[in-house]
Scaffold this active site. Structure first.
Site, PDB file in Angstrom:
ATOM      1  N   GLN A  47      -5.120  36.733 -36.956  1.00  0.00           N
ATOM      2  CA  GLN A  47      -4.548  35.500 -37.478  1.00  0.00           C
ATOM      3  C   GLN A  47      -3.900  34.653 -36.400  1.00  0.00           C
ATOM      4  O   GLN A  47      -3.595  33.472 -36.629  1.00  0.00           O
ATOM      5  CB  GLN A  47      -3.513  35.809 -38.560  1.00  0.00           C
ATOM      6  CG  GLN A  47      -2.262  36.492 -38.044  1.00  0.00           C
ATOM      7  CD  GLN A  47      -1.337  36.950 -39.141  1.00  0.00           C
ATOM      8  OE1 GLN A  47      -1.654  37.866 -39.893  1.00  0.00           O
ATOM      9  NE2 GLN A  47      -0.176  36.294 -39.250  1.00  0.00           N
ATOM     10  N   CYS A  84      -1.380  35.437 -42.909  1.00  0.00           N
ATOM     11  CA  CYS A  84      -1.785  36.769 -43.348  1.00  0.00           C
ATOM     12  C   CYS A  84      -2.289  36.783 -44.780  1.00  0.00           C
ATOM     13  O   CYS A  84      -3.209  37.525 -45.132  1.00  0.00           O
ATOM     14  CB  CYS A  84      -0.612  37.728 -43.209  1.00  0.00           C
ATOM     15  SG  CYS A  84       0.864  37.204 -44.144  1.00  0.00           S
ATOM     16  N   HIS A 119       4.663  40.023 -45.344  1.00  0.00           N
ATOM     17  CA  HIS A 119       3.337  40.138 -44.736  1.00  0.00           C
ATOM     18  C   HIS A 119       2.336  40.667 -45.760  1.00  0.00           C
ATOM     19  O   HIS A 119       2.625  41.640 -46.465  1.00  0.00           O
ATOM     20  CB  HIS A 119       3.405  41.080 -43.527  1.00  0.00           C
ATOM     21  CG  HIS A 119       2.186  41.099 -42.679  1.00  0.00           C
ATOM     22  ND1 HIS A 119       1.612  39.963 -42.147  1.00  0.00           N
ATOM     23  CD2 HIS A 119       1.394  42.137 -42.253  1.00  0.00           C
ATOM     24  CE1 HIS A 119       0.540  40.296 -41.426  1.00  0.00           C
ATOM     25  NE2 HIS A 119       0.396  41.604 -41.486  1.00  0.00           N
ATOM     26  N   ASN A 127      -5.056  45.399 -41.220  1.00  0.00           N
ATOM     27  CA  ASN A 127      -4.176  44.306 -40.833  1.00  0.00           C
ATOM     28  C   ASN A 127      -5.000  43.145 -40.272  1.00  0.00           C
ATOM     29  O   ASN A 127      -6.232  43.242 -40.153  1.00  0.00           O
ATOM     30  CB  ASN A 127      -3.159  44.801 -39.801  1.00  0.00           C
ATOM     31  CG  ASN A 127      -1.905  43.956 -39.765  1.00  0.00           C
ATOM     32  OD1 ASN A 127      -1.829  42.897 -40.389  1.00  0.00           O
ATOM     33  ND2 ASN A 127      -0.908  44.403 -39.024  1.00  0.00           N
TER      34      ASN A 127
END
Length: 336
Positions: A145, A151, A288, A305
């Site tokens: 990102q 996110c 997040h 992630n």
């Protein structure tokens, strides 16, 4: 020069002088800064970043030397940031998180009879001892990102990518940039670009407009003008549910497909490998959004992630079982 940097230099200067800045540390810094292509505004900022780097390196060495820790840490792209900078620059803005959490009980979940049926069936489902959707070919590659707090778009895109594979047996990368540009508060969605947003808002948008592919609408890491015109842009989720806040419910959901989850990532920046349990459980902030893609036999969560493959276990992490970092708090799954 940035006042924050100047103040931080003044505060960190005694620490820097107190440390023994060895040739080994300087070489480590030079190697790291070259690897990550660091270019600073001036010598003052460079000095500040060096001091922050040395402090972080010392913390990493101390952590990794303790055999009682269940996870290891390492130098990565965040190693010249203070913890406060990391939270402010990479994670969702705290005021948005606070505002969202105040109204979370008033949010309505997009649901229909299919959703209710899926929820009921999940309670009688025999859970697998472990599950990992990567081994089934249902998860796209790890993305990055960058310095944008986007996110939430990666979590939502990943969720839709995996469901599309499970339903249609086609693994396609969807456009996070389309979500970043188009799922915005001026267009009626509770999301705010690089400051933060919520994956369920992306599902709401995509169910009406559709989400196109990454190659047609590439990620640039800053918010631009929305180019998602019309209502036939590609994949459209039809229904989704919010997962109840228990480990068994999340496991049940993961037996069906990956799940979009929110976590407190304030202390995740230096994670390298192992079972992470380093959150302050008494002060959780859901700042997040990530994608849960499974769990292991010990109940640890497998997380995808959006910080690139150099972070963590090739872009993934294992989060300790139960509600570590608030993972059970606010999660969504597509059902049709």
């Amino acid at each position: 020069m940035n006042k924050f940097i100047l103040l931080s230099i003044i505060m960190l200067m005694p620490l820097c002088f107190a440390q023994d800045i060895s040739v080994e540390k300087l070489l480590a810094y030079n190697k790291w800064s070259s690897q990550h292509q660091r270019v600073y505004l001036n010598e003052h900022e460079k000095l500040f970043r060096q001091m922050v780097f040395f402090e972080n390196m010392q913390k990493i060495q101390e952590h990794n030397s303790d055999p009682n820790n269940t996870y290891s840490t390492h130098l990565n792209q965040f190693s010249d940031m203070t913890k406060e900078e990391f939270v402010e620059k990479i994670l969702m803005k705290q005021d948005l998180v606070d505002h969202f959490m105040k109204g979370i009980n008033q949010e309505t979940t997009h649901s229909d009879s299919n959703n209710k049926e899926t929820q009921l069936n999940s309670k009688s489902l025999t859970l697998a001892d472990s599950i990992d959707w990567r081994t089934k070919g249902a998860v796209t590659s790890v993305k990055n990102q960058g310095d944008c707090g986007s996110c939430w778009t990666f979590s939502a895109a990943g969720l839709m990518e995996s469901f599309n594979f499970i339903k249609n047996n086609v693994l396609v990368d969807f456009s996070e940039q389309q979500l970043l540009d188009c799922v915005y508060f001026t267009r009626g969605y509770n999301s705010y670009g690089c400051s933060g947003g919520w994956p369920d808002q992306c599902l709401n948008y995509a169910s009406k407009i559709g989400i196109t592919t990454l190659d047609k609408y590439p990620y640039v890491g800053v918010m631009t003008n929305c180019r998602g015109s019309g209502t036939n842009n590609g994949f459209k989720p039809k229904s989704w549910i919010q997962i109840p806040n228990t480990s068994n419910d999340l496991k049940s959901a993961l037996n069906f497909s990956p799940v979009s989850v929110l976590v407190d990532a304030s202390t995740l920046g230096i994670y390298k490998s192992g079972i992470f349990n380093g959150c302050d459980q008494s002060n959780i902030s859901l700042n997040h959004a990530v994608l849960a893609v499974g769990y292991d036999q010990q109940g640890n969560w497998i997380i995808k992630n959006s910080w690139g493959t150099q972070w963590g276990e090739n872009g993934y992490m294992r989060l300790a079982a139960n509600n570590t970092c608030g993972i059970l708090s606010y999660n969504f799954q597509i059902t049709a």
